[in-house]
Every structure is written in C-alpha cells, then in structure tokens.
Design an enzyme around this catalytic site. Structure first.
Site, mmCIF file in Angstrom:
data_model
loop_
_atom_site.group_PDB
_atom_site.id
_atom_site.type_symbol
_atom_site.label_atom_id
_atom_site.label_comp_id
_atom_site.label_asym_id
_atom_site.label_seq_id
_atom_site.Cartn_x
_atom_site.Cartn_y
_atom_site.Cartn_z
ATOM 1 N N ASP A 154 -0.374 6.724 -1.563
ATOM 2 C CA ASP A 154 -1.554 6.942 -2.348
ATOM 3 C C ASP A 154 -1.136 6.826 -3.783
ATOM 4 O O ASP A 154 -0.447 7.719 -4.406
ATOM 5 C CB ASP A 154 -1.921 8.732 -2.224
ATOM 6 N N LYS A 222 -10.041 6.163 -3.027
ATOM 7 C CA LYS A 222 -9.845 7.554 -3.141
ATOM 8 C C LYS A 222 -10.354 8.369 -4.414
ATOM 9 O O LYS A 222 -9.821 7.714 -5.544
ATOM 10 C CB LYS A 222 -8.267 8.107 -2.727
ATOM 11 N N LYS A 258 -11.615 7.936 0.699
ATOM 12 C CA LYS A 258 -11.072 9.256 1.070
ATOM 13 C C LYS A 258 -11.409 10.048 -0.124
ATOM 14 O O LYS A 258 -10.849 9.930 -1.136
ATOM 15 C CB LYS A 258 -9.472 9.104 0.866
#
Length: 322
Positions: A154, A222, A258
């Site tokens: 991430d 995300k 996400k």
C-alpha cells in the site's frame, strides 16, 4: 472526449508532462452535486435479513485488518494475525479477513503468525503516511517489505507533487514502485495506490489521480491512509468506482478499489457494498477487487453477526479489543 480503446493506445498520454496534463484535464468534469446525491441515494437502500447476513460475511472477508501505530509490537501483530484467521473464536464459520496490514518491519512477524493461512500480508510503504522521502528511500522501503514476504504493498503518492501539477512525476513514482514489487521468482506483490483524497481538495483531482494510478499499473486504487481528517466517503469511493469501471471499459483491465479510514459500522460497510454492486457490479464483489481498510469495523460486524445468529446483541465485551 474520445478515449483510446486499448491500454497500448494510452502510451502517448504518458510520454510527457504536457501530454498527461492535456489528457487529465480533458477528462469530464465531476458534477459534485450529482455525485453526492447519487451516493446518498444508494446509501438509503434497505437490506433484508438474509441479504444482511450475506453482506456481513462478505464485508468481513474484504477487510484489511490494520495496525499502523508507532507503538505496534510483535505481540500486537501476532494477536491481530490470529484474529484475522479466526475473527470469532466461538464461531469457526466466520470468514477470515482478506489481509493483515502492517508497517514493513512487522511483515515477517505477520507472515510467520499466519502459518500459511489464506490471509494476505499487506505492508504500507513509500514513507507512509506523508510520502515525504526521496525516491530511492521509497523504493528501498518497498523492496524491503516485499523481501520480508509482503503479498501486497500500500503506497502513498506525493500529494505535494500532484497538487503542484507534476503529474508525470506522480505517474513515474507509481511505475517505479510497481517495478519494486517484482520478486526474484518473477511474481509480484499487488500494488495499492493511496491518494489521500482528503488532501486532494476537489473531485476532479480525485478522478485525475485515479487515472494516473491506473495508467501507471496500480492493482488497487485506495482513498486514504486513515491518518487525516477526511478519509473514505461514499462520494469519493463512488467516484473511484466509476473510474475503474470506465478504465475497464476502455482497456479490459480490472482494477480494485479500497476505501480506508472512517468506516466503523456494519451500516457503513453495507452502504459501500451497495455502491459497488450498483456501480461496477458483481465482478467487484469479492476481496480480490474490493477491500475495506479498517480495524474497528470488524468488531461491529462480528457483533451484528452474533445478533443475527442468536437474536441477542452481544456487545463490545464479546469481541477482542485490537
């Protein structure tokens, strides 16, 4: 605006900063009022008992169970890994979470604690959460996490570069991190690209960042780090879902989404699942393509799950405190 119909046809878009700028600023402007109205309307959908039970289990299976604190210890990470595998020790029918998300120095601990369970280890990288570091540092951060066994990375973009209009620099950072996700055996960790939508100021910027991430090879886009005041919202998640839908229509390539930060209740999670179903459809209703970045959300899902199965509300004393 006429869009290219294959990913190869997008190649000219990223040949220069000016070309990328023309493309991004040529994207349709976001109707903020319409976007927020649609997100709010979808959030009012009523979910019946059987569908609610399915939605709760689905949401549990989509959680990246996360601990990203300066006070993280190996013991805390091992406890979190145990909870990811058996979220409710009293009910082994409870699904496992999708992943455990930790800092790079805790990846090996999480990997060992999972004992080969079907739960991914995700690691934040690239000087999370601010992203204020030189490129070699960010690449080293990523490679260290991958070498330690991270299944997913991430990363955070440099919001300063993006907001200053240095779009190609942002694109090239993501590409470089994507390359750093490659392992020696030829496989690669999946890459989630965090935009920190609360700092991007406008919906148009969120759309542009989404396209930069997708063009650069993100496996997921995300919303947030969870470390700022405004994190995931139904509106910004809806906008990103629309972006991945449009990208797949143009390229055939599916990208995950996400939302992270601020999603704490079962009611909230179900609203997001409705957004997914109504915007991109069933193809995204799996933890392969949709995740929740959360920690406290799991406890509420477990309490609601227990209530559905027993008819009684167990309360917070019946779930572990992370």
């Amino acid at each position: 605006m006429t869009m290219p119909t294959t990913l190869t046809a997008f190649a000219d878009v990223t040949t220069s900063d000016s070309a990328l700028r023309r493309f991004l600023h040529g994207l349709p402007g976001v109707d903020a009022v319409g976007l927020e109205a649609r997100a709010a309307a979808l959030g009012t959908r009523s979910i019946k008992t059987t569908a609610k039970a399915y939605a709760i289990d689905l949401a549990i299976s989509m959680i990246d169970l996360t601990t990203l604190e300066g006070a993280d210890t190996p013991g805390k990470v091992r406890a979190l890994a145990t909870k990811a595998v058996h979220p409710d020790p009293t009910d082994r029918t409870t699904p496992m979470t999708a992943a455990v998300c930790v800092y790079p120095d805790m990846v090996a601990t999480a990997k060992a604690a999972l004992h080969g369970a079907d739960v991914k280890v995700a690691s934040v990288a690239t000087a999370f959460p601010a992203g204020r570091a030189a490129l070699p540092v960010k690449i080293a951060d990523t490679r260290d996490a991958v070498a330690a066994g991270a299944d997913e990375i991430d990363m955070v973009i440099d919001r300063g570069a993006f907001l200053a209009g240095r779009y190609l620099e942002t694109y090239e950072l993501i590409k470089a991190v994507k390359e750093a996700c490659l392992r020696e055996d030829g496989t690669a960790a999946r890459l989630k690209v965090i935009f920190e939508t609360g700092e991007l100021s406008t919906y148009d910027n969120i759309r542009r960042a989404s396209w930069i991430g997708m063009l650069a090879g993100a496996d997921f886009i995300k919303t947030s780090t969870g470390k700022v005041g405004v994190n995931a919202t139904p509106a910004n998640t809806l906008l990103m879902l629309e972006a991945v839908r449009d990208f797949k229509a143009q390229t055939g390539i599916q990208i995950g989404v996400k939302p992270a930060g601020g999603i704490r209740t079962t009611k909230d999670a179900i609203k997001f699942l409705v957004l997914v179903n109504e915007t991109v459809g069933e193809d995204w209703l799996t933890n392969e393509w949709f995740r929740f970045g959360a920690s406290s959300l799991l406890n509420d899902l477990l309490m609601q799950r227990q209530k559905l199965s027993t008819g009684r509300y167990s309360g917070p004393d019946y779930v572990t405190v992370d």
